[in-house]
Motif scaffolding. Structure first.
Motif, mmCIF file in Angstrom:
data_model
loop_
_atom_site.group_PDB
_atom_site.id
_atom_site.type_symbol
_atom_site.label_atom_id
_atom_site.label_comp_id
_atom_site.label_asym_id
_atom_site.label_seq_id
_atom_site.Cartn_x
_atom_site.Cartn_y
_atom_site.Cartn_z
ATOM 1 N N GLY A 1 0.808 -1.224 0.000
ATOM 2 C CA GLY A 1 0.000 0.000 0.000
ATOM 3 C C GLY A 1 0.835 1.265 0.000
ATOM 4 N N PHE A 2 1.930 1.269 0.783
ATOM 5 C CA PHE A 2 2.779 2.464 0.827
ATOM 6 C C PHE A 2 3.461 2.707 -0.520
ATOM 7 C CE2 PHE A 2 2.651 1.851 5.559
ATOM 8 C CZ PHE A 2 2.009 3.054 5.835
ATOM 9 N N LYS A 3 3.786 1.620 -1.226
ATOM 10 C CA LYS A 3 4.385 1.774 -2.563
ATOM 11 C C LYS A 3 3.336 2.203 -3.584
ATOM 12 C CE LYS A 3 8.130 -1.627 -2.161
ATOM 13 N NZ LYS A 3 7.753 -2.822 -1.394
ATOM 14 N N ALA A 4 2.104 1.701 -3.413
ATOM 15 C CA ALA A 4 1.052 1.905 -4.421
ATOM 16 C C ALA A 4 0.283 3.216 -4.247
ATOM 17 C CB ALA A 4 0.067 0.737 -4.376
ATOM 18 N N ALA A 5 0.300 3.767 -3.025
ATOM 19 C CA ALA A 5 -0.490 4.976 -2.746
ATOM 20 C C ALA A 5 -0.123 6.093 -3.719
ATOM 21 C CB ALA A 5 -0.246 5.430 -1.314
ATOM 22 N N GLY A 6 -1.141 6.651 -4.356
ATOM 23 C CA GLY A 6 -0.929 7.736 -5.310
ATOM 24 C C GLY A 6 -0.577 7.258 -6.705
ATOM 25 N N LYS A 7 -0.355 5.944 -6.858
ATOM 26 C CA LYS A 7 0.027 5.402 -8.176
ATOM 27 C C LYS A 7 -1.060 4.508 -8.772
ATOM 28 C CE LYS A 7 5.024 5.362 -7.189
ATOM 29 N NZ LYS A 7 5.296 5.125 -5.788
ATOM 30 N N VAL A 8 -1.892 3.912 -7.917
ATOM 31 C CA VAL A 8 -2.918 2.999 -8.443
ATOM 32 C C VAL A 8 -4.287 3.678 -8.472
ATOM 33 C CG1 VAL A 8 -1.750 0.871 -7.744
ATOM 34 C CG2 VAL A 8 -3.343 1.974 -6.162
ATOM 35 N N GLU A 9 -5.102 3.199 -9.385
ATOM 36 C CA GLU A 9 -6.494 3.676 -9.481
ATOM 37 C C GLU A 9 -7.279 3.061 -8.325
ATOM 38 O OE1 GLU A 9 -9.326 5.979 -11.219
ATOM 39 O OE2 GLU A 9 -7.328 5.728 -12.117
ATOM 40 N N PRO A 10 -7.910 3.879 -7.443
ATOM 41 C CA PRO A 10 -8.677 3.293 -6.340
ATOM 42 C C PRO A 10 -9.807 2.399 -6.871
ATOM 43 C CG PRO A 10 -8.367 5.651 -6.021
ATOM 44 C CD PRO A 10 -7.924 5.358 -7.414
ATOM 45 N N VAL A 11 -10.100 1.345 -6.099
ATOM 46 C CA VAL A 11 -11.167 0.420 -6.512
ATOM 47 C C VAL A 11 -12.491 0.734 -5.819
ATOM 48 C CG1 VAL A 11 -9.592 -1.456 -7.090
ATOM 49 C CG2 VAL A 11 -10.463 -1.286 -4.746
ATOM 50 N N GLY A 12 -12.468 1.719 -4.927
ATOM 51 C CA GLY A 12 -13.685 2.091 -4.218
ATOM 52 C C GLY A 12 -13.363 3.145 -3.176
ATOM 53 N N GLU A 13 -14.308 3.355 -2.263
ATOM 54 C CA GLU A 13 -14.049 4.334 -1.201
ATOM 55 C C GLU A 13 -14.723 3.898 0.091
ATOM 56 O OE1 GLU A 13 -15.820 8.145 -1.921
ATOM 57 O OE2 GLU A 13 -17.773 7.294 -2.368
ATOM 58 N N LEU A 14 -14.204 4.390 1.206
ATOM 59 C CA LEU A 14 -14.846 4.171 2.502
ATOM 60 C C LEU A 14 -15.931 5.220 2.647
ATOM 61 C CD1 LEU A 14 -11.670 3.644 4.737
ATOM 62 C CD2 LEU A 14 -13.123 1.871 3.758
#
Length: 268
Positions: A249-262
């Motif tokens: 998650g720390f590597k992916a944050a800001g780089k991946v397209e979110p799959v949803g939201e809280l």
């Protein structure tokens, strides 16, 4: 795997499966009841307060007819996952039935629609379910409370013992140390303390297997990860899997397209 601040879900797998939550449900218990009393409130434990605790429950070691502060009781809930502490706080709150009703009401307010509470301590009960998504909502809501953050990040604390007479016949009450059972916070063989870990809550029962929600901060990013009943056959699997997901998650944050939201609470 979710960004605690933006609410973006970075990755999810069967996030809405309704499963037994075990003691991770205590996050909802705490989020519902923490605002009710200041930590300095004192309570003398009656025998009836400890009635109905499930056999084999995790306990902090509360003794009837002893007095505890609410601060002590919450340390017992968060560090030792003490079902005895949950039952005493429930008794202070008008009983288990009333507490369960309030928890279900609060879950609805948080839009945690996969959750049904039957037992306030998360002990296996017929019809009691939650999901990885909902547990993450409970953690996110709880972490907005200063005292919730304090309790869930405490590694060890002193807990009041039993009043006994010393050799001179004088009544004395000692204390004993309690350690947090969240292994990413306190460490264990094969599980180093996770860099940036700031709490939240673990659980383990026959029906649930191991469950865990963890929160960690690195480089200004705050991530929440929930794992329920990992199938990998290794000691402390739930913590190792959480650590791997946090690393990702720390590597992916800001780089991946979110799959949803809280989702935010209804009243937000």
């Amino acid at each position: 795997v979710a960004d605690a601040e933006s609410g973006e879900v970075l990755a999810a797998h069967n996030a809405h499966w309704r499963l037994d939550p075990a003691s991770t449900l205590k996050m909802l218990f705490a989020d519902t009841l923490l605002p009710k009393w200041p930590g300095t409130t004192r309570h003398r434990v009656e025998v009836s307060d400890l009635a109905g605790i499930g056999s084999g429950s995790s306990m902090v070691g509360i003794k009837e007819e002893e007095t505890y502060t609410v601060h002590d009781l919450w340390l017992g809930v968060f560090l030792r996952s003490g079902n005895d502490a949950v039952h005493v706080l429930s008794a202070m709150n008008g009983g288990v039935k009333n507490t369960v009703a309030e928890m279900n009401e609060h879950a609805e307010e948080l839009q945690a629609l996969d959750t049904r509470v039957v037992s306030p301590d998360g002990y296996d009960a017929e019809g009691q379910v939650s999901s990885a998504y909902d547990l993450t909502l409970f953690a996110r809501s709880g972490l907005q409370k200063k005292d919730f953050r304090e309790y869930c990040s405490t590694v060890s604390a002193k807990f009041p013992g039993e009043t006994k007479k010393n050799k001179k016949g004088k009544k004395v009450r000692g204390s004993f140390e309690i350690q947090n059972t969240n292994r990413l916070l306190s460490g264990a063989p094969g599980v180093p303390v996770y860099q940036g870990i700031a709490g939240v809550k673990n659980g383990n029962t026959t029906n649930a297997g191991a469950t865990f929600t963890g929160v960690a901060e690195r480089d200004g990013k705050v991530l929440l990860v929930t794992v329920m009943n990992p199938q990998k056959d290794e000691p402390h699997a739930v913590y190792k899997e959480t650590a791997r997901l946090l690393d990702w998650g720390f590597k992916a944050a800001g780089k991946v397209e979110p799959v949803g939201e809280l989702v935010p609470p209804k009243s937000a």
